[in-house]
Design a protein around this motif. Sequence first.
Motif, short mmCIF file in Angstrom:
data_model
loop_
_atom_site.label_atom_id
_atom_site.label_comp_id
_atom_site.label_asym_id
_atom_site.label_seq_id
_atom_site.Cartn_x
_atom_site.Cartn_y
_atom_site.Cartn_z
N ASN A 237 51.27 9.32 3.18
CA ASN A 237 49.89 8.84 3.11
C ASN A 237 49.82 7.32 3.04
OD1 ASN A 237 49.06 11.49 3.11
ND2 ASN A 237 48.38 11.52 0.97
N VAL A 238 50.84 6.70 2.44
CA VAL A 238 50.79 5.24 2.26
C VAL A 238 50.95 4.50 3.58
CG1 VAL A 238 51.65 5.38 -0.11
CG2 VAL A 238 53.26 4.97 1.75
N PHE A 239 51.27 5.23 4.67
CA PHE A 239 51.38 4.60 5.99
C PHE A 239 50.01 4.28 6.59
CE2 PHE A 239 55.70 6.72 7.11
CZ PHE A 239 56.36 5.76 6.35
N TYR A 240 48.93 4.65 5.89
CA TYR A 240 47.59 4.51 6.45
C TYR A 240 47.27 3.06 6.85
CZ TYR A 240 42.48 4.35 6.60
OH TYR A 240 41.17 4.12 6.98
N THR A 241 47.66 2.12 6.04
CA THR A 241 47.36 0.71 6.32
C THR A 241 48.36 -0.18 5.62
OG1 THR A 241 45.60 -0.97 6.35
CG2 THR A 241 45.80 0.36 4.36
N GLY B 13 47.02 -5.80 -1.81
CA GLY B 13 46.47 -4.46 -1.87
C GLY B 13 45.12 -4.39 -1.20
N TYR B 14 44.75 -3.18 -0.82
CA TYR B 14 43.48 -2.95 -0.11
C TYR B 14 42.59 -2.03 -0.93
CZ TYR B 14 40.32 -0.65 3.21
OH TYR B 14 39.22 -0.11 3.83
N SER B 15 41.33 -2.40 -1.10
CA SER B 15 40.32 -1.59 -1.77
C SER B 15 40.76 -1.28 -3.21
CB SER B 15 40.07 -0.32 -0.95
OG SER B 15 38.93 0.36 -1.39
N LEU B 16 41.06 -0.03 -3.53
CA LEU B 16 41.55 0.30 -4.87
C LEU B 16 42.80 -0.52 -5.20
CD1 LEU B 16 41.16 2.29 -7.31
CD2 LEU B 16 42.86 3.75 -6.18
N GLY B 17 43.62 -0.77 -4.20
CA GLY B 17 44.82 -1.58 -4.39
C GLY B 17 44.50 -3.04 -4.66
N ALA B 18 43.40 -3.54 -4.08
CA ALA B 18 42.97 -4.92 -4.36
C ALA B 18 42.51 -5.03 -5.82
CB ALA B 18 41.84 -5.32 -3.42
N TYR B 19 41.78 -4.01 -6.27
CA TYR B 19 41.41 -3.96 -7.69
C TYR B 19 42.67 -3.95 -8.55
CZ TYR B 19 36.36 -3.17 -7.24
OH TYR B 19 35.00 -3.33 -7.00
N GLY B 20 43.70 -3.22 -8.08
CA GLY B 20 44.96 -3.16 -8.81
C GLY B 20 45.63 -4.51 -8.94
N GLY C 104 34.87 -8.19 3.99
CA GLY C 104 33.87 -8.15 5.05
C GLY C 104 32.49 -8.32 4.44
N ASP C 105 31.59 -9.06 5.11
CA ASP C 105 30.28 -9.31 4.50
C ASP C 105 29.31 -8.14 4.68
OD1 ASP C 105 29.35 -9.50 7.12
OD2 ASP C 105 28.56 -11.54 6.93
N SER C 106 29.74 -7.10 5.40
CA SER C 106 28.90 -5.91 5.57
C SER C 106 29.51 -4.69 4.87
CB SER C 106 28.70 -5.61 7.07
OG SER C 106 28.04 -6.67 7.71
N ASN D 199 36.43 -2.14 6.48
CA ASN D 199 37.67 -2.14 7.26
C ASN D 199 38.19 -3.56 7.51
OD1 ASN D 199 35.43 -2.59 8.89
ND2 ASN D 199 36.45 -1.86 10.73
N SER D 200 38.30 -4.33 6.44
CA SER D 200 38.81 -5.71 6.57
C SER D 200 40.32 -5.77 6.38
CB SER D 200 38.12 -6.61 5.54
OG SER D 200 38.25 -6.06 4.23
N ASP D 201 40.95 -4.61 6.27
CA ASP D 201 42.37 -4.54 5.92
C ASP D 201 43.30 -4.89 7.09
OD1 ASP D 201 41.23 -2.20 6.95
OD2 ASP D 201 42.84 -0.94 6.20
N THR D 202 43.24 -4.11 8.16
CA THR D 202 44.20 -4.27 9.26
C THR D 202 44.16 -5.66 9.85
OG1 THR D 202 44.08 -1.92 9.80
CG2 THR D 202 44.95 -3.39 11.50
N ARG D 203 42.97 -6.20 10.07
CA ARG D 203 42.84 -7.53 10.69
C ARG D 203 43.45 -8.62 9.80
NH1 ARG D 203 37.17 -7.18 12.18
NH2 ARG D 203 37.48 -4.96 11.71
#
Length: 277
Positions: free
Chosen positions: A96-100, A156-163, A205-207, A243-247
Amino acid sequence: MKNLVYLSLFFSLLFLNCSEDKDDNIVNQNDLENLPVDTGGEQTANVLGSTNAIYGHYIYTPSDYNSNSPDYPLLIFLHGSGQVGNSQNNADVLKNVFYTGLPSLIEQKKWSPKYPMIVASPQLTSGSWNADDVHNFIKYIIDNYNINTNRIYLTGYSLGAYGCFTYISKYGADSYATAIVPIAGGGDTGSGSQYTSVAVWAFHGDSDTSVPTSRSLDMVSAINAANPSTKAKVTIYPGVAHNSDTRTFDGTGMGTESSDYDAFNMSIFDWMLLHEK
């Protein structure tokens, strides 16, 4: 006249040297230059319970890494809420961690930082990233791999960014990390003083309707209000949702960011390596 020329040259060189000393981005990278070139390493799965680590995880080691290798920089990637799973019960769940993020780039053979790094990607079994658990996980990696402890980084991304924010907010200067890159996250704005010795570059992302952009903006403002040794940065993508992660991870977002905030003008990995304890 000749003496005046020499005097002018002397002061010009003196000014140049002083100017370079004030450039926060000039760091000694001899330790990185001496590392073997990474021609393509290995990302290994370690399901929960197969090691003494608190998390099941993937570990990427560069091509020339072995037990006698020099110490490498360490990059920890913390995933989002959609990648939670217990690999002790089902080994495939670890994928699952391969998602992004870093595990995804490595799996697609798109991982090519300027200097080699060891990458550890833990997996939550439930809940949110706990600062003590993250700290203990990093200690496990340090104890079991050849790690340059002056060059440990978190993203980290999303929950991981909070982490990422949660970890520094608790440990501050006692954290293992010297720089973090949280993407589409937020944190405790009352903890800005904990970041005085940790470099921060946030993206959003601003949206984004899942995590409001204000969460990153407010966190960076709180950190900078505490006068950190390195000013915290924030890059905002106009018209981009959650979806500001991949970019950000693959760099394709460069040139698409808002001019009202910090420019996305270099790889986040190269930026990390500008910083060391």
